[in-house]
Design a protein around this motif. Sequence first.
Motif, PDB file in Angstrom:
ATOM      1  N   ASP A 284       0.876  -1.136   0.125  1.00  0.00           N
ATOM      2  CA  ASP A 284       0.063  -0.149  -0.081  1.00  0.00           C
ATOM      3  C   ASP A 284       0.903   1.442  -0.020  1.00  0.00           C
ATOM      4  OD1 ASP A 284      -2.231  -1.662  -0.007  1.00  0.00           O
ATOM      5  OD2 ASP A 284      -2.469  -1.488   2.127  1.00  0.00           O
TER       6      ASP A 284
ATOM      7  N   ARG B 270      -7.019   5.385  -3.208  1.00  0.00           N
ATOM      8  CA  ARG B 270      -7.270   4.024  -2.838  1.00  0.00           C
ATOM      9  C   ARG B 270      -6.126   3.217  -1.976  1.00  0.00           C
ATOM     10  NH1 ARG B 270      -9.514   1.603  -8.930  1.00  0.00           N
ATOM     11  NH2 ARG B 270     -11.302   2.865  -8.678  1.00  0.00           N
ATOM     12  N   ALA B 271      -5.030   3.588  -2.676  1.00  0.00           N
ATOM     13  CA  ALA B 271      -3.744   3.061  -1.775  1.00  0.00           C
ATOM     14  C   ALA B 271      -3.691   3.576  -0.246  1.00  0.00           C
ATOM     15  CB  ALA B 271      -2.484   3.117  -2.395  1.00  0.00           C
TER      16      ALA B 271
ATOM     17  N   ALA C 212      -6.090   4.817   1.348  1.00  0.00           N
ATOM     18  CA  ALA C 212      -7.343   4.402   2.289  1.00  0.00           C
ATOM     19  C   ALA C 212      -6.796   2.924   2.927  1.00  0.00           C
ATOM     20  CB  ALA C 212      -8.616   4.355   1.575  1.00  0.00           C
ATOM     21  N   ARG C 213      -6.416   1.905   2.141  1.00  0.00           N
ATOM     22  CA  ARG C 213      -5.774   0.914   2.512  1.00  0.00           C
ATOM     23  C   ARG C 213      -4.967   0.922   3.428  1.00  0.00           C
ATOM     24  NH1 ARG C 213      -6.311  -0.253  -3.177  1.00  0.00           N
ATOM     25  NH2 ARG C 213      -3.975  -0.208  -3.374  1.00  0.00           N
TER      26      ARG C 213
ATOM     27  N   ARG D  11      -6.237   1.977   6.666  1.00  0.00           N
ATOM     28  CA  ARG D  11      -6.994   0.758   7.311  1.00  0.00           C
ATOM     29  C   ARG D  11      -5.991  -0.199   8.018  1.00  0.00           C
ATOM     30  NH1 ARG D  11     -10.237   1.006   3.001  1.00  0.00           N
ATOM     31  NH2 ARG D  11      -9.040  -0.873   1.718  1.00  0.00           N
ATOM     32  N   GLU D  12      -4.763  -0.442   7.418  1.00  0.00           N
ATOM     33  CA  GLU D  12      -3.872  -1.315   7.942  1.00  0.00           C
ATOM     34  C   GLU D  12      -3.320  -0.870   9.246  1.00  0.00           C
ATOM     35  OE1 GLU D  12      -1.199  -4.195   8.653  1.00  0.00           O
ATOM     36  OE2 GLU D  12      -2.848  -4.232   7.040  1.00  0.00           O
TER      37      GLU D  12
END
Length: 528
Positions: A136, A149-150, A152-153, A156-157
């Motif tokens: 990510d 997108r990356a 956001a990931r 989350r991680e």
Amino acid sequence: MDDYDAVVVGAGPNGLVAANLLADEGWSVLVLEAADTPGGAVRTAEITAPGFRNDLFSAFYPLGVASPVLAGLGLADHGLTWVHAPEVLAHVFPDGRSALLSRDPERTAASVGAFDERDADAWLAEFEVWRRVRDDLLGALLRPFPPVRAGARLLRELGASDALRFARMATQPVRAFGDERFHGDGAKILLAGNALHTDLGPDQAGGAVFGWLLAMLGQEVGFPVPRGGAGELAAALVRRLEARGGRVECGRPVRQVVVADGKALGVRDADGGLVRARRAVLADVPAPALYLGLVGPDHLPARLLEDLDRFEWDDATIKVDWALSGPVPWLSEDARKAGTIHLGADLDGLADFANDLACRRLPRHPFLLLGQMTTTDPTRSPAGTESVWAYTHVPRGETWSPDRLRRRADRVEQVLETHAPGFRDLVIARSVSGPGDLQARNRSVDGGAINAGTAGIHQQLVFRPTPGLSRADTPVDRLFLASASAHPGGGVHGACGANAARAALARHGHAGGAYRAVVGAALRAVYR
């Protein structure tokens, strides 16, 4: 008059990546290159002695082998093979101690633990963080900004709390980050030395993320090189492009981007020949060269011209290549095995070096970044010999006569002789390249600046190359900036070219009109 869907100006790795991605979508593509061979700063030649292959500019490519952009092109099918030295990197201190970066994280941990035993576990903990965020983070760094997108990931991680702390690290000076995480000199110097692959010294904001990224990448993928020379990476990109119908014409410099009614219509070469671009012009050249040279002020907003006056280049470079009759006689065992060597300074010495450059003083004690190419790839020179290079930075804008260059090269050899007694006795031949020589070989290496603009945080992300131009789009419709002057900046990863190709495809996709309307509105807001 030639007629293509897209014309790419410059056959550096970014330009060739962009051309390949457009050809994959069925576009007819012509790449025009001023030099006699493609590759830009990814080229190889015999410049010292027969049989010794020297990389003219860049040499080691951790970002290249880790880049999802280059990985997605399948260059192994077109002749590219990556090879490694036994060890990745050794930083040799002035007092003879050394810190080792290895593809075996346990070996790296043992090396930094020899400086302070607490640092072994601390280093492995950093590598575990890298493993968690690697995909990510690379996606966020290499895709167009903002990386929705990356990003956001990644959020989350890590979770909100750790994400904030990671963002703080990304803005830190590398010395401050090292002091927070480690106790001994070994871990700190590996981070700081890697940060100086940019133009950021130990106490400059933003250096931590570069040092950390390269150190972690080095443990995961090493610092690999293309078998046969850096130019083999460019050659593989050219072969792939040609297999898809694209063309590369070398020795054909472009003098103008033809603009009418706010749109790029094509280019005019140095002989006056016109090439029409039905859909897009993509420029793998530094931002000042594109806007002030190829386009011209008459087609640009006044605010952009003001911003370009503030564009900051990175430091100038002097590079020395040698043909040696045998391996470098290092006193350090780590240095004998490593492909890349950092030499000439401890942490305070790196700070002194960076401060001298900031004050436009020639550093009295040069910091060297050195490559042992035959140790890494035995095809680079005859059996039993070694092909070696080293570069160091110098203040931008100085005049370098042949005699002054010779004396600086002698100073570099003095540093080497201290840590490898007998080095000079092995020299068969050497080639010294000053800032002007590097620019003569590659017009994009302006004044010896190898990263197409500073890596300082004030000229990264949304500020690269100027405030508001963090994407490949330009104020001229159908013209896209594909060079390292664009986000995400320097390094051989192909992302700048890929981002430009994606922008060109979006401009001419089903929603192309809406895309340009949004981009145009954003640019008008920036330059009103």
